[in-house]
Write an enzyme that holds these catalytic residues in place. Structure first.
Site, mmCIF file in Angstrom:
data_model
loop_
_atom_site.group_PDB
_atom_site.id
_atom_site.type_symbol
_atom_site.label_atom_id
_atom_site.label_comp_id
_atom_site.label_asym_id
_atom_site.label_seq_id
_atom_site.Cartn_x
_atom_site.Cartn_y
_atom_site.Cartn_z
ATOM 1 N N GLY A 135 0.719 -1.023 -0.128
ATOM 2 C CA GLY A 135 -0.130 0.178 0.052
ATOM 3 C C GLY A 135 0.753 1.317 -0.089
ATOM 4 C CG ASP A 136 0.550 3.852 2.281
ATOM 5 O OD1 ASP A 136 -0.409 4.227 2.300
ATOM 6 O OD2 ASP A 136 0.940 3.064 3.421
ATOM 7 C CD GLU A 137 1.359 0.180 -3.278
ATOM 8 O OE1 GLU A 137 0.415 0.866 -3.213
ATOM 9 O OE2 GLU A 137 1.397 -0.858 -2.765
ATOM 10 C CE LYS A 161 -3.490 1.665 -3.430
ATOM 11 N NZ LYS A 161 -2.467 1.524 -2.924
ATOM 12 C CE LYS A 217 1.528 11.863 -11.359
ATOM 13 N NZ LYS A 217 3.006 12.418 -11.390
ATOM 14 N N GLY A 235 -6.341 5.596 1.982
ATOM 15 C CA GLY A 235 -6.269 7.078 1.971
ATOM 16 C C GLY A 235 -5.535 7.540 0.558
ATOM 17 C CG HIS A 236 -6.801 6.328 -2.795
ATOM 18 N ND1 HIS A 236 -7.337 5.580 -3.704
ATOM 19 C CD2 HIS A 236 -6.041 5.475 -1.979
ATOM 20 C CE1 HIS A 236 -6.791 4.092 -3.497
ATOM 21 N NE2 HIS A 236 -6.080 4.051 -2.497
ATOM 22 C CB THR A 254 -6.518 1.612 9.672
ATOM 23 O OG1 THR A 254 -7.864 0.728 9.323
ATOM 24 C CG2 THR A 254 -5.388 1.399 8.491
ATOM 25 C CD GLN A 263 -6.715 -1.379 1.740
ATOM 26 O OE1 GLN A 263 -7.307 -2.181 1.161
ATOM 27 N NE2 GLN A 263 -7.236 -0.319 2.443
ATOM 28 C CB THR A 298 -3.356 9.388 3.656
ATOM 29 O OG1 THR A 298 -2.221 8.830 2.911
ATOM 30 C CG2 THR A 298 -3.663 10.606 3.101
ATOM 31 C CE LYS A 315 6.237 9.323 -2.081
ATOM 32 N NZ LYS A 315 5.670 9.184 -0.906
ATOM 33 C CG LEU A 316 13.200 7.221 -10.402
ATOM 34 C CD1 LEU A 316 13.566 5.793 -9.984
ATOM 35 C CD2 LEU A 316 13.032 7.393 -12.071
ATOM 36 C CG ASP A 317 10.714 12.382 -6.575
ATOM 37 O OD1 ASP A 317 9.757 11.432 -7.064
ATOM 38 O OD2 ASP A 317 10.606 13.143 -5.583
#
Ligand code: IMP
Length: 430
Positions: free
Chosen positions: A12-14, A16, A18, A40-41, A130, A224, A299, A331-333
């Site tokens: 999760g939290d990848e 998604k 965006k 949480g998106h 959660t 998730q 989130t 999130k490569l940056d």
């Protein structure tokens, strides 16, 4: 024309939100098919931030139909609050733009209480949930005692369903030292919330079947991540739903051929919240740095996420169990400026090399990651919109990931801004 399922390929939290927003602009119908408001998106559209938990991401876009499918567990009070909050941001939400499957199970206040009571009980029982009642609601669904959206329409049925649930829950609560549930109070609360939910309730499977026949584009929005899947995740440290792409069909009422492209969202490193195995977890400055640069706080719960190197072995597993056709790398940056970067390619179990994570917890705990080390890059990748904008080291890293997981990059996201995206293959294929 292709219908697309988007799933998280890690814990999760990848990122998604965006990608789903980016795709939902191209879709006609957006369907949530599992999970609940544990998700949480975050969407950023023209500088406005929308935080969604239970609502499908399509709601913020005009002219789209958003659907909460039967695979979801729904807290009606939370939903009403979320609708109000999003409406307050100027978004119109009506029964023409939002539909809820009539057979969606409800999360009731005692599910949350039970979830939190168990978590607080002993270290042995702790999952790090959660606390939103997700697990207990799914348990009731499978236990055939859950209250579903359609039950809100008839008072006699509602009372019957409540009584059925209470037989089980009051016995359980007594064992946990909790007060019995106030039956009449609960029925009164449900009767009060019903008129706010029922206008959205529909036989969603029919609507989706119709949409499919009309050639509309359907986007299935997963929440998730596949490593939290009830069957294929790191059990018991998982969520209580099927998260993998196969659930898109079951959780919405369309056949298995409904999804023609499965897009896995993959973060360029790994994070996890809550308890459970995490072979590439870092407890050093590199881990701290990933967390800081990646703003790795939940989130939904605000919890600090555990951080570690990219685990290609686990993502390869996810690519198989979800039948992924492509990935969106995010999130490569966050890796910009690391001198050396490690990627886990497999595990060592007592001298034996494994190319998958074994199922047994005991074996998992003895697995140590086998790393491949790569040189980092000093230039910034943030905001890159074409391959030409990327430093050679970053391209090498991305290509190696594709090779190791056996799945190509379809999209590369280089910042939270929607236009900072490199498109390689359009999952909708047109
Ligand atoms: P539950 O889904 O609340 O039962 O929590 C079970 C596990 O899934 C815990 O480890 C949670 O931290 C994790 N989890 C649930 N939802 C999310 C999510 O949206 N992102 C990341 N982890 C999640």
């Amino acid at each position: 024309m292709a219908n697309v399922a988007v799933i998280g390929a890690q814990w999760g939290d990848e990122g998604k939100g965006k990608i789903v927003d980016w795709l939902s602009e191209r879709a006609d119908v957006i369907v949530r098919f599992q999970g609940g408001h544990n998700a949480g998106h975050t969407l950023v559209i023209d500088g406005t931030v929308y935080k969604l938990h239970a609502l499908p991401s399509g709601v913020v876009r005009k002219g789209k139909l958003s659907v909460i499918g039967n695979g979801v567990v729904l807290d009606p009070w939370h939903l009403v609050r979320e609708i109000e909050a999003i409406r307050a941001q100027g978004v119109e939400i009506t029964p023409d733009t939002l539909m809820i499957a009539e057979n969606t199970p409800l999360i009731l206040p005692f599910h949350g209480e039970l979830d939190r009571a168990r978590e607080g009980q002993t270290a042995v029982a702790k999952i790090g949930t959660t606390g939103r009642g997700i697990g207990p609601a799914y348990e009731d669904k499978v236990g055939r005692r859950v209250i579903r959206v359609a039950d809100l329409a008839d008072e006699a049925t509602l009372a019957l369903r409540v009584d059925r649930a209470l037989v089980h829950h009051n016995a359980l609560r007594s064992g946990l030292g909790l007060e019995p549930i106030d039956r009449d109070g609960l029925i009164a609360e449900l009767r009060e919330i019903a008129p706010q939910i029922l206008p959205f309730a529909k036989p969603v499977w029919r609507e989706l079947d119709q949409a499919k026949r009309e050639g509309k584009r359907i986007l299935f929005e997963g929440a998730q991540g596949a490593l939290l899947d009830i069957d294929f995740g790191t059990y018991p440290y998982v969520t209580s739903s099927n998260v993998i792409a196969g659930q898109a069909a079951t959780g919405s009422g369309l056949g298995p051929d409904a999804v023609e492209f499965t897009l896995g969202i993959v973060k360029a490193y790994t994070t996890r919240v809550g308890e459970g195995p995490f072979p590439t977890e870092l407890h050093d400055v590199d881990g701290e740095r990933l967390g800081e640069r990646g703003h790795e706080f939940g989130t939904t719960t605000g919890r600090k996420r555990r951080c570690g190197w990219f685990d290609a072995c686990l993502v390869r597993q996810t690519a198989a169990t979800s039948g992924m056709h492509g990935i969106a790398l995010t999130k490569l940056d966050v890796l910009d400026g690391f001198e050396r970067i490690k990627v886990c390619t497999g595990y060592d179990l007592d001298g034996e090399r494994l190319d998958y994570l074994p199922t047994a917890s005991e074996a998992q705990s003895r697995c140590t990651p086998v790393y491949e080390e790569m040189e980092g890059w000093t230039e910034s990748t943030e905001g890159a919109r074409s391959w030409a904008d990327l430093p050679a080291g970053a391209i090498k890293y991305v290509r190696r990931i594709e090779e190791l997981i056996g799945c190509p990059v379809a999209l590369l996201s280089t910042s939270p801004e929607r236009d900072d995206t490199i498109l390689v293959t359009d999952p909708f294929r047109d």
